[in-house]
Write a protein that holds these residues in place. Structure first.
Motif, PDB file in Angstrom:
ATOM      1  N   ALA A  10       0.835  -1.199   0.000  1.00 27.60           N
ATOM      2  CA  ALA A  10       0.000   0.000   0.000  1.00 27.60           C
ATOM      3  C   ALA A  10       0.872   1.253   0.000  1.00 27.60           C
ATOM      4  N   LEU A  11       0.597   2.184  -0.914  1.00 23.55           N
ATOM      5  CA  LEU A  11       1.261   3.479  -0.921  1.00 23.55           C
ATOM      6  C   LEU A  11       0.646   4.371   0.159  1.00 23.55           C
ATOM      7  N   PRO A  12       1.402   5.328   0.694  1.00 21.74           N
ATOM      8  CA  PRO A  12       0.830   6.233   1.701  1.00 21.74           C
ATOM      9  C   PRO A  12      -0.361   7.008   1.179  1.00 21.74           C
ATOM     10  N   GLU A  13      -0.346   7.353  -0.097  1.00 22.01           N
ATOM     11  CA  GLU A  13      -1.462   8.030  -0.746  1.00 22.01           C
ATOM     12  C   GLU A  13      -1.473   7.632  -2.217  1.00 22.01           C
ATOM     13  N   PRO A  14      -2.604   7.794  -2.911  1.00 23.00           N
ATOM     14  CA  PRO A  14      -2.668   7.399  -4.327  1.00 23.00           C
ATOM     15  C   PRO A  14      -1.626   8.133  -5.167  1.00 23.00           C
ATOM     16  N   ARG A  15      -1.256   7.536  -6.298  1.00 25.81           N
ATOM     17  CA  ARG A  15      -0.240   8.135  -7.156  1.00 25.81           C
ATOM     18  C   ARG A  15      -0.683   9.484  -7.724  1.00 25.81           C
ATOM     19  N   PHE A  16      -1.977   9.593  -8.039  1.00 25.17           N
ATOM     20  CA  PHE A  16      -2.516  10.821  -8.621  1.00 25.17           C
ATOM     21  C   PHE A  16      -3.829  11.148  -7.932  1.00 25.17           C
ATOM     22  N   PRO A  17      -4.143  12.434  -7.733  1.00 32.02           N
ATOM     23  CA  PRO A  17      -5.397  12.780  -7.060  1.00 32.02           C
ATOM     24  C   PRO A  17      -6.614  12.423  -7.907  1.00 32.02           C
ATOM     25  N   ALA A  18      -7.634  11.892  -7.261  1.00 29.76           N
ATOM     26  CA  ALA A  18      -8.915  11.590  -7.916  1.00 29.76           C
ATOM     27  C   ALA A  18      -9.886  11.155  -6.837  1.00 29.76           C
ATOM     28  N   ASP A  19     -11.173  11.436  -7.048  1.00 27.31           N
ATOM     29  CA  ASP A  19     -12.204  10.939  -6.155  1.00 27.31           C
ATOM     30  C   ASP A  19     -12.366   9.442  -6.415  1.00 27.31           C
ATOM     31  N   PRO A  20     -12.231   8.594  -5.384  1.00 30.18           N
ATOM     32  CA  PRO A  20     -12.267   7.148  -5.614  1.00 30.18           C
ATOM     33  C   PRO A  20     -13.546   6.664  -6.291  1.00 30.18           C
ATOM     34  N   GLU A  21     -14.700   7.192  -5.884  1.00 26.97           N
ATOM     35  CA  GLU A  21     -15.961   6.728  -6.468  1.00 26.97           C
ATOM     36  C   GLU A  21     -16.075   7.139  -7.930  1.00 26.97           C
ATOM     37  N   VAL A  22     -15.658   8.381  -8.241  1.00 24.20           N
ATOM     38  CA  VAL A  22     -15.725   8.845  -9.631  1.00 24.20           C
ATOM     39  C   VAL A  22     -14.751   8.048 -10.497  1.00 24.20           C
ATOM     40  N   LEU A  23     -13.527   7.858 -10.003  1.00 23.33           N
ATOM     41  CA  LEU A  23     -12.544   7.089 -10.769  1.00 23.33           C
ATOM     42  C   LEU A  23     -13.037   5.671 -11.011  1.00 23.33           C
ATOM     43  N   SER A  24     -13.598   5.049  -9.978  1.00 21.04           N
ATOM     44  CA  SER A  24     -14.097   3.682 -10.120  1.00 21.04           C
ATOM     45  C   SER A  24     -15.186   3.596 -11.183  1.00 21.04           C
ATOM     46  N   ARG A  25     -16.076   4.601 -11.198  1.00 20.64           N
ATOM     47  CA  ARG A  25     -17.153   4.597 -12.186  1.00 20.64           C
ATOM     48  C   ARG A  25     -16.620   4.821 -13.596  1.00 20.64           C
ATOM     49  N   VAL A  26     -15.690   5.760 -13.736  1.00 21.46           N
ATOM     50  CA  VAL A  26     -15.095   6.036 -15.049  1.00 21.46           C
ATOM     51  C   VAL A  26     -14.428   4.780 -15.607  1.00 21.46           C
ATOM     52  N   VAL A  27     -13.618   4.137 -14.765  1.00 16.80           N
ATOM     53  CA  VAL A  27     -12.869   2.964 -15.216  1.00 16.80           C
ATOM     54  C   VAL A  27     -13.803   1.794 -15.530  1.00 16.80           C
ATOM     55  N   ALA A  28     -14.816   1.595 -14.680  1.00 15.57           N
ATOM     56  CA  ALA A  28     -15.765   0.505 -14.915  1.00 15.57           C
ATOM     57  C   ALA A  28     -16.500   0.695 -16.236  1.00 15.57           C
ATOM     58  N   MET A  29     -16.969   1.911 -16.520  1.00 13.41           N
ATOM     59  CA  MET A  29     -17.677   2.167 -17.777  1.00 13.41           C
ATOM     60  C   MET A  29     -16.750   2.033 -18.976  1.00 13.41           C
ATOM     61  N   ALA A  30     -15.521   2.502 -18.834  1.00 14.72           N
ATOM     62  CA  ALA A  30     -14.579   2.461 -19.957  1.00 14.72           C
ATOM     63  C   ALA A  30     -14.233   1.031 -20.343  1.00 14.72           C
ATOM     64  N   PHE A  31     -14.006   0.171 -19.344  1.00 13.35           N
ATOM     65  CA  PHE A  31     -13.575  -1.191 -19.649  1.00 13.35           C
ATOM     66  C   PHE A  31     -14.741  -2.161 -19.798  1.00 13.35           C
ATOM     67  N   ASN A  32     -15.930  -1.765 -19.392  1.00 16.18           N
ATOM     68  CA  ASN A  32     -17.087  -2.638 -19.583  1.00 16.18           C
ATOM     69  C   ASN A  32     -17.391  -2.824 -21.063  1.00 16.18           C
ATOM     70  N   GLN A  33     -17.042  -1.818 -21.853  1.00 16.58           N
ATOM     71  CA  GLN A  33     -17.210  -1.907 -23.307  1.00 16.58           C
ATOM     72  C   GLN A  33     -15.879  -1.533 -23.955  1.00 16.58           C
ATOM     73  N   ARG A  34     -14.861  -2.318 -23.648  1.00 20.79           N
ATOM     74  CA  ARG A  34     -13.494  -1.938 -23.981  1.00 20.79           C
ATOM     75  C   ARG A  34     -13.226  -1.884 -25.478  1.00 20.79           C
ATOM     76  N   ARG A  35     -14.058  -2.533 -26.294  1.00 23.94           N
ATOM     77  CA  ARG A  35     -13.854  -2.475 -27.748  1.00 23.94           C
ATOM     78  C   ARG A  35     -14.400  -1.201 -28.366  1.00 23.94           C
ATOM     79  N   LYS A  36     -15.214  -0.489 -27.610  1.00 18.70           N
ATOM     80  CA  LYS A  36     -15.793   0.753 -28.125  1.00 18.70           C
ATOM     81  C   LYS A  36     -14.843   1.921 -27.897  1.00 18.70           C
ATOM     82  N   MET A  37     -14.987   2.960 -28.731  1.00 18.27           N
ATOM     83  CA  MET A  37     -14.260   4.197 -28.480  1.00 18.27           C
ATOM     84  C   MET A  37     -14.793   4.829 -27.199  1.00 18.27           C
TER      85      MET A  37
END
Length: 280
Positions: free
Chosen positions: A207-234
């Motif tokens: 575990a790092l003392p803090e994340p590598r880059f600032p971001a809201d965890p819930e927003v980042l999780s949602r962005v990443v989940a949506m992006a990779f849920n349809q990873r073949r799409k632009m």
């Protein structure tokens, strides 16, 4: 070479009739030299409590205790394994506590001193879900300091994958945002009883003392989940439901709307999460 005064694991399994059950995701690692090596990968445990999930007949448990863990809390769902674990507790007085239950439902924190280490040959059927839970606590840094976990090789490669590879996805972003992650050891199917159909690997995450880059965890999780849920799409298509001006937000942080998720590095995902949060 013996690591303690208990019998070899094959003898323990035969005596307690502990045939591995597929429904529980069980594949037992019987070589005590290997389990001790995995325990050493977790680092110096002399002043540390350790959480172990799915100890089975106790191969890794014995390794952790022999390598000097201050105490081990073992969470085991299979009641057949409890007598074998009780025998280990007898020769390590006061250092092994066993909880019978489902690791997805048991809260171990009342039994551990923070920060604790996690070390486990995870049951295949719950390993990824447990990892995601450990990577997404309510607050960071987490209660644990390190995770030393056995996975199917394919899952291990997804955790450490780099952008642009087929293995790169949500697990890589979540793990690498807040941890140093590496594959520390590989094991062939023949190391286990019964042999699984795939190779396995031990991943060590610190575990790092803090994340590598600032971001809201819930927003980042949602962005990443949506992006990779349809990873073949632009991204302009897969993230369409995120914000009406998603194409503008993508350009704002330097991501081409025509890119696909697997090409976006961690830092850019964090920048996009910040832009989405600010635009709301």
């Amino acid at each position: 070479m013996a690591i303690d005064t208990l019998p070899p694991l094959r003898e323990v399994i035969a005596r307690h009739n502990l045939s591995a059950r597929k429904a529980l995701g069980q594949n037992f690692l019987l070589d005590l030299n290997l389990t001790a090596k995995i325990a050493r990968l977790a680092g110096d445990l002399s002043g540390t409590d350790v959480l172990e999930v799915g100890p089975g007949p106790g191969g890794l448990t014995r390794g952790l205790l022999a390598e000097g863990a201050r105490s081990v809390l073992a969470v085991e769902k299979d009641p057949r394994c409890l007598p074998a674990l009780a025998e280990i507790a007898e020769i390590y007085p006061g250092r092994l506590k066993v909880i019978e239950g489902d690791a997805l439902q048991v809260d171990p924190r009342a039994h551990l001193s923070v920060p604790y280490a996690v070390a486990a040959n995870l049951p295949y059927n719950v390993g990824t879900e447990l990892l995601v839970r450990w990577l997404t606590p309510a607050a960071w840094p987490p209660d644990w300091s390190s995770l030393t976990l056995m996975f199917q090789r394919e899952v291990a490669e997804r955790i450490v994958a780099a952008p642009g590879s087929k293995a790169y996805g949500r697990l890589a972003v979540l793990a690498q945002w807040r941890c140093e992650a590496r594959i520390a050891m590989s094991l062939p199917p023949g190391a286990f009883t019964p042999p699984p159909k795939v190779s396995s690997a031990v991943v060590h995450l610190t575990a790092l003392p803090e994340p590598r880059f600032p971001a809201d965890p819930e927003v980042l999780s949602r962005v990443v989940a949506m992006a990779f849920n349809q990873r073949r799409k632009m991204l302009r298509a897969s993230l369409r439901g995120l914000h009406p001006a998603i194409e503008d937000l993508l350009r704002e942080v330097g991501i081409a709307p025509t890119d696909r998720a697997e090409r976006v590095p961690l830092e850019a995902f964090c920048a996009l999460a910040r832009a989405v949060a600010a635009a709301r």
